[in-house]
Design a protein around this motif. Sequence first.
Motif, short mmCIF file in Angstrom:
data_model
loop_
_atom_site.label_atom_id
_atom_site.label_comp_id
_atom_site.label_asym_id
_atom_site.label_seq_id
_atom_site.Cartn_x
_atom_site.Cartn_y
_atom_site.Cartn_z
N PRO A 50 -9.17 89.65 -86.91
CA PRO A 50 -9.26 89.09 -88.20
C PRO A 50 -7.87 89.46 -88.95
O PRO A 50 -7.42 88.46 -89.79
N PHE A 51 -7.54 90.65 -88.78
CA PHE A 51 -5.95 90.98 -89.53
C PHE A 51 -5.08 90.02 -89.09
O PHE A 51 -4.29 89.54 -90.14
N ASN A 52 -4.81 89.70 -88.03
CA ASN A 52 -3.88 88.73 -87.51
C ASN A 52 -4.04 87.47 -87.91
O ASN A 52 -3.28 86.50 -88.14
N TYR A 53 -5.22 87.05 -87.90
CA TYR A 53 -5.92 85.72 -88.19
C TYR A 53 -5.42 85.47 -89.41
O TYR A 53 -4.82 84.37 -90.16
N TYR A 54 -5.88 86.20 -90.52
CA TYR A 54 -5.73 86.11 -91.64
C TYR A 54 -4.16 86.08 -92.28
O TYR A 54 -3.76 85.78 -93.40
N ASN A 55 -3.33 86.66 -91.43
CA ASN A 55 -1.90 86.87 -91.73
C ASN A 55 -1.02 85.66 -91.19
O ASN A 55 0.08 85.68 -90.92
N MET A 57 -1.11 84.57 -87.84
CA MET A 57 -0.90 84.52 -86.47
C MET A 57 -1.96 84.35 -85.70
O MET A 57 -2.51 85.21 -85.08
N GLY A 58 -2.40 83.11 -85.73
CA GLY A 58 -3.46 82.70 -84.83
C GLY A 58 -3.55 82.81 -83.42
O GLY A 58 -4.36 83.38 -82.69
N ILE A 59 -2.52 82.76 -82.72
CA ILE A 59 -2.22 83.07 -81.22
C ILE A 59 -2.35 84.47 -80.96
O ILE A 59 -2.99 84.88 -79.95
N ILE A 60 -1.93 85.30 -81.90
CA ILE A 60 -1.84 86.78 -81.53
C ILE A 60 -3.19 87.11 -81.67
O ILE A 60 -3.82 87.85 -81.08
N TYR A 103 4.50 90.89 -77.77
CA TYR A 103 5.93 91.11 -77.96
C TYR A 103 6.77 89.79 -78.23
O TYR A 103 7.42 89.64 -79.22
N PHE A 104 6.33 88.91 -77.36
CA PHE A 104 7.33 87.36 -77.60
C PHE A 104 6.79 86.74 -78.93
O PHE A 104 7.42 86.02 -79.20
N LEU A 105 5.52 86.74 -79.10
CA LEU A 105 4.99 86.27 -80.04
C LEU A 105 5.00 86.68 -81.48
O LEU A 105 4.92 86.00 -82.40
#
Length: 438
Positions: A50-55, A57-60, A103-105
Amino acid sequence: MIPEMISRIVEGLKRLVYVLIGPSMHFNPENQIFNAICLLAILIIGYGVPFNYYNGMGIIAALFAFLLLVLCFTYYLSRFKKKFKYSIILSSLIILLALGSIYFLNNGIKGPSLLNLSIAFFMIMIISPRGQYWLWAILCMTTGLGLLFFEYKNPGYIQEAYKDRAAFFADTASTYIITILVTFLGLFYLKTAYFKEKQDAAAKTAALERMNYEKSKFFSIIAHDLRAPLASIQSYMELFRMDILSIEEKEMMDRKLTNALSGTQEMLDNMLSWSRAELNDGKTAMEINKLHEALNSVIMIQKAASKEKKITFTVDIDTSLELFSNVHMLQLIVRNIIGNAIKFTPSDGWIQLNASRYGKDCLIAIRDNGNGISEENKSEIFSLKAQSTYGTDNEKGIGLGLFLCKEYTHAQGGKIWFESQKGEGTVFYVSLPLHIHT
């Protein structure tokens, strides 16, 4: 009330953790560590979704979700299917591949991926077997350096994942906090394990030193105390062959030799019991015994010995008592205590043996109105430091019996203690677990 509630919550959490990592009777420490690391990683990765989604960064976030599923699967393999080795290899490889993709994303060297790789390496080294240390160290180092080299040569493959400056700082701070927590928990565990091993090693060293002392003491007793009665027998036989003794002298020599042989026989019985226990590596074969039946032969022999010394010996045993015990150890304990009571009780004295139910235990009490034990000897009465002593008829005691009584009582899950006043008598108590019918 509140401290009690906190204590219950803590105990409940401990039981939950114990269930989650697997009971020690079915899982070795390495397996439990892996299960615990898996659970910690699941929490961390679960937070990352959820942290990456709300930031933004959907793919991550999707990669983190995939990684979460893999970790749950490897935990299931390890905890419930007990496929420990496969779980380590699978989870470690998938984590390295996932972090390499992230790392790439996620901004390459500018993002937190290298820090995440360092955390992953730390966790992999904790859970992996010793023989795989170099493999994982080389693989993790190669992965990190390979990513840096590729980015240096091909910077266009690196994507800017943060939607704004705040997201970048939030991600970096979050990764930093997780790194500190994981490092703390890992080092806390390692240091705890190290100090436990150190304490165990010290305890084993102390036990070995004690065993060496006990063996040396036993052999010194054999060398010293077995020689004297044999020399007495030899001297008596020489005098008997020469036929120069009067009837009174022969009677006196008979009494002395009887005492000497009795003490020697007792010593040999104790030595053989100790040797048998040592050969069995201290393992105690336990079975259900009726107390009065187990002690019947011992009581008959000791009654005869007390009668010769004109000592009144009374017995009161609850015939319903059943113990989960070792009958040979039980007999040796009672035989030695009663034998000592006979030695140190004068003629026309008395000895009482009582056995009764005391809660979930059987309490055996052996009383006498003999010489009692001096204050200076009380602290060493159950140790091999106890000195040889002589009874009221010059019977020799060599300090082995009560030491074995203590060892054998503890081996059966019981307790032994005494109360004594010099010149007024002694009472020895032996408490052993009863057999509870279900």
